[in-house]
Design an enzyme around this catalytic site. Structure first.
Site, short mmCIF file in Angstrom:
data_model
loop_
_atom_site.label_atom_id
_atom_site.label_comp_id
_atom_site.label_asym_id
_atom_site.label_seq_id
_atom_site.Cartn_x
_atom_site.Cartn_y
_atom_site.Cartn_z
CG HIS A 1 3.24 3.96 8.67
ND1 HIS A 1 3.38 4.78 7.56
CD2 HIS A 1 2.86 2.74 8.18
CE1 HIS A 1 3.08 4.10 6.47
NE2 HIS A 1 2.77 2.86 6.82
CE LYS B 1 27.55 -2.56 -5.80
NZ LYS B 1 27.91 -1.51 -6.77
NE ARG C 1 -1.53 -2.46 2.86
CZ ARG C 1 -1.83 -3.72 2.65
NH1 ARG C 1 -3.03 -4.05 2.25
NH2 ARG C 1 -0.96 -4.68 2.87
CB THR C 2 3.32 2.57 2.44
OG1 THR C 2 2.51 2.03 3.47
CG2 THR C 2 3.83 3.93 2.84
NE ARG D 1 7.05 0.77 5.13
CZ ARG D 1 5.85 0.20 5.03
NH1 ARG D 1 5.75 -1.08 4.70
NH2 ARG D 1 4.76 0.89 5.24
N1 CP Z 1 -0.29 -0.13 6.00
C1 CP Z 1 0.92 -0.36 5.45
O1 CP Z 1 1.95 0.26 5.80
O2 CP Z 1 0.90 -1.32 4.47
P1 CP Z 1 2.14 -1.75 3.58
O3 CP Z 1 3.12 -2.45 4.47
O4 CP Z 1 1.56 -2.66 2.52
O5 CP Z 1 2.76 -0.52 3.00
#
Ligand code: CP
Length: 313
Positions: free
Chosen positions: A135, A85, A57-58, A107
């Site tokens: 998040h 590396k 999703r993100t 992320r």
């Molecule tokens: N909700 C969420 O962060 O989903 P993903 O891990 O699929 O990005």
């Protein structure tokens, strides 16, 4: 106006800034619903997406958001980059800055990594999830979905059930919702409640009933299988029985309550299939809100850069 170069957490985002982010996201939804996917707010800008962890999703919604705003978008999978590396995060950031990126969307499994990157680079850093920390855009998309349903966040009872301890989603929701005047109730096995979360404003519940009774929002959080292997709870079946939300449990919430989950969902564990597919479920709307919120975050960070003359050239 959002007074930040980076969006790395909701812990220090003010009520006025949150309101602006949600207002702009609501406007972005209007554009999207009208089929307007070729906006020009980020024309001539570059966004690089750097994910050191898996995502569906993100990652996709950040990519769509940046593209819908007119940016050039590059994707880097950490496994196929020079990170593999041994290049450090700071050196990776400097490299991406030298390539004149305007936005770095990251992320990372380590809490705090986006803060470090943001201090290193001239580009604006957007945290797409850092370890067990935050998040922020997930918190925002959850708040947008709630605000659209109820018209306000003030005074809402939001019940969050699941793995609070390892959840960056729970923390961003707690920080954002408290700032906006909602009440956040949490319920989980004691092994999955982080120490001190009540000091940050969460109301810890002793039973599922206490959490869900009269709630406006019932939110499940993903249970990670490795948590069971680590001995945090005896079995998924037992977890589902004591902490999972069933259609019967949902009847304890307000009649117009909504069900949410950040995904990915373990069907039959955090929520039963009936609850996931219930007409009170907003899980798919959350996904749609995710694109709008990420468009808003990119636009407002870009406005800040323009207003302050922040540039990497
Ligand atoms: N909700 C969420 O962060 O989903 P993903 O891990 O699929 O990005």
């Amino acid at each position: 106006m959002l007074q930040k170069k980076d969006l790395v957490g909701l812990i220090d985002v003010t009520k006025a800034e949150l309101t602006e982010l949600l207002d702009v996201a609501a406007e972005m939804k209007v554009h999207l619903k009208a089929g307007e996917k070729n906006l020009s707010y980020l024309k001539g800008k570059t966004a690089t997406i750097l994910f050191y962890e898996n995502s569906t999703r993100t990652r996709t919604s950040f990519e769509l958001a940046a593209k819908y705003l007119g940016a050039t978008v590059i994707n880097i999978a950490a496994g196929s980059s020079s990170v593999a590396k041994g290049e450090t995060l700071v050196d990776t950031g400097k490299t991406l800055d030298a390539q004149l990126n305007d936005f770095l969307i990251m992320r990372h499994p380590m809490g705090g990594a986006p803060y470090l990157l943001g201090k290193t680079v001239k580009a604006s850093v957007l945290n797409a999830g850092d370890g067990m920390n935050e998040h922020p855009t997930q918190g925002l998309l959850d708040m947008l979905t709630m605000r659209e349903t109820f018209g306000t966040l003030q005074g809402l009872k939001v019940a969050i059930l699941g793995d609070i301890k390892h959840s960056r989603v729970a923390k961003s929701n707690l920080f954002g919702l408290k700032t906006m005047g909602a009440d956040v109730y949490m319920y989980a096995p004691e092994t999955l409640i982080p120490k001190g979360i009540d000091k940050l404003g969460a109301k810890l519940c002793k039973s599922k009933e206490e959490a869900i009774d009269n709630a406006d929002v019932v939110m499940g959080l993903r249970i990670q299988l490795e948590r069971q292997q680590a001995g945090n709870f005896p079995s998924l079946d037992e977890y589902a029985h004591f902490y999972g939300v069933t259609a019967k449990d949902l009847k304890r919430a307000k009649p117009n309550a909504i069900v949410m989950h950040p995904g990915p969902v373990n069907r039959g564990v955090e929520l039963t299939g009936k609850v996931i597919d219930h007409d009170q479920s907003r899980i798919e709307e959350q996904v749609f809100s995710g694109i709008a919120v990420r468009m808003a975050a990119l636009k407002l960070l870009n406005d800040y850069r323009n207003a302050k003359g922040v540039t990497n050239v």
